[in-house]
Motif scaffolding. Structure first.
Motif, mmCIF file in Angstrom:
data_model
loop_
_atom_site.group_PDB
_atom_site.id
_atom_site.type_symbol
_atom_site.label_atom_id
_atom_site.label_comp_id
_atom_site.label_asym_id
_atom_site.label_seq_id
_atom_site.Cartn_x
_atom_site.Cartn_y
_atom_site.Cartn_z
ATOM 1 N N GLY A 50 1.243 -4.807 -8.446
ATOM 2 C CA GLY A 50 2.599 -4.606 -7.977
ATOM 3 C C GLY A 50 3.438 -5.866 -7.891
ATOM 4 O O GLY A 50 4.536 -5.828 -7.328
ATOM 5 N N ASP A 56 9.446 -10.703 -6.033
ATOM 6 C CA ASP A 56 8.640 -9.976 -5.047
ATOM 7 C C ASP A 56 7.426 -10.790 -4.630
ATOM 8 O O ASP A 56 7.025 -10.781 -3.458
ATOM 9 C CB ASP A 56 8.181 -8.631 -5.615
ATOM 10 N N GLY A 89 2.119 -4.788 -4.213
ATOM 11 C CA GLY A 89 3.511 -5.186 -4.198
ATOM 12 C C GLY A 89 4.000 -5.623 -2.822
ATOM 13 O O GLY A 89 3.247 -5.685 -1.850
#
Length: 288
Positions: A50, A56, A89
Motif C-alpha cells: 500500500g 503516503d 498503506g
C-alpha cells in the motif's frame, strides 16, 4: 516464459531511486519533524503493501516516529507487520497508531502530522527549485538542486531494443505523469500515452490490477509479464490474473530496488513471483 507483452515499473527497475525518492522521504521527515531515520527503515513499510505512493510512505514514516515519541513501544519491523495486517498503506499505519496510543497521545500525534506540508517539502527536495516551479506551478520555499538529478539509469539501450523487437512494451508506475516522463526520457524509453499508466491515470494504485488488465486489453495480449521491484508489483500481476482469468499474467521481481539478495528473492517468491531477476537487463534472456 511465452509472452506477448512486457510492462515495466519505473522506480527501482528503469531508474535507481535510492538517492532520490527514498532520500526525499528520509530528509522530509528530518526537516519537518527533526527526526532522523535511515533509508533501511523504508523497506519494511514497502513490504507491508500500500505504499506505492511515496507521499503516503513519507506520511506513514512521520506518523511512526511521532507515535514512537508519544509512547509507541515497538520497533519498525513489528509496527509494519501490524500495518500489513491492518490493510497496509497510510490508513493501515494510522489504524495501528489509533489502536495503540491512548487518546491524548493519539490526538497530539495527529495534530502534529502535516501531510500537506510534507508533500510540499518532499516535492521541493525531489524536483529541485526549478522543476518544482515548473511542475507544481508555485514558488518554492527551499533552494534545492533536486534529487531527481541523482537517478542512475538501470535499463540498457540494448535491453530496450531487444524487448521492443519482440514484444509490446508498456509502463505502470506510481509516479505522477510529469515525473514519469522525465525518467523515461532520460532512460531513452519512449512509450505512447495509451501504453503508460501513472499515478494520474488510475485511482487504485498498485496492487490494484486495473491498469495492468487495461494494458493487456489494449495490447490484445494473451500473456503479459510485469516486472517491478516491490512486492506490490508482483501482487498486481497476481491480482490481475484473478481478475482476468482469460489471460496469463507473470509477476517478475527485480532485485535492483529495496529488495535484494536471497532474502529479497524469497520474499518475491512468497508473494507469487513467477521469476526473479537480478536486473531489468536480464529480461530478454528470461523470455527466450
Amino acid at each position: 516464459m511465452e509472452i506477448d507483452a512486457v510492462v515495466l515499473d519505473v522506480d527501482g527497475v528503469v531508474v535507481d531511486v535510492a538517492d532520490s525518492y527514498r532520500r526525499a522521504v528520509v530528509e522530509t521527515v528530518a526537516r519537518v519533524y527533526d527526526e532522523t531515520v535511515s533509508k533501511e527503515v523504508l523497506q519494511p513499510f514497502k513490504n507491508a503493501g500500500g505504499f506505492n505512493n511515496d507521499w503516503d510512505l513519507t506520511d506513514a514514516v512521520a506518523l511512526y516516529v511521532l507515535a514512537r515519541d508519544a509512547g509507541l513501544d515497538s520497533g519498525v519491523e513489528v509496527f509494519t507487520e501490524r500495518v500489513a495486517r491492518s490493510g497496509g498503506g497510510f490508513s493501515g499505519a494510522r489504524s495501528v497508531v489509533d489502536d495503540t496510543l491512548p487518546a491524548d497521545a493519539r490526538e497530539r500525534v495527529h495534530a502534529t502530522l502535516d501531510r500537506e506540508y510534507n508533500r510540499e517539502v518532499f516535492q521541493q527536495l525531489y524536483l529541485g527549485s526549478e522543476r518544482y516551479r515548473e511542475i507544481e506551478g508555485t514558488e518554492p520555499t527551499l533552494a534545492e538542486p533536486g534529487f531527481i538529478e541523482d537517478e542512475p539509469i538501470l535499463i540498457e539501450p540494448a535491453t530496450i531494443d531487444a524487448l521492443r523487437a519482440r514484444f509490446d512494451v508498456g509502463v505502470v508506475t506510481g509516479r505522477p505523469a510529469a515525473e514519469a516522463d522525465i525518467a523515461l526520457r532520460r532512460a531513452g524509453l519512449s512509450v505512447p500515452d495509451e501504453h503508460c499508466f501513472t499515478m494520474d491515470d488510475w485511482e487504485g494504485g498498485k496492487p490494484d490490477p486495473d491498469a495492468l488488465v487495461t494494458l493487456a486489453e489494449r495490447f490484445g495480449a494473451n500473456a503479459i509479464a510485469f516486472a517491478g521491484d516491490t512486492l506490490d508489483d508482483v501482487r498486481t500481476a497476481v491480482n490481475a490474473e484473478e481478475t482476468d482469468p482469460g489471460r496469463t499474467y507473470h509477476g517478475i521481481g527485480v532485485l535492483t530496488g529495496g529488495l535484494t539478495g536471497e532474502d529479497g528473492r524469497e520474499k518475491f517468491e512468497r508473494a507469487g513471483a513467477d521469476a526473479v531477476v537480478a536486473s531489468v537487463n536480464d529480461l530478454p534472456g528470461l523470455f527466450e
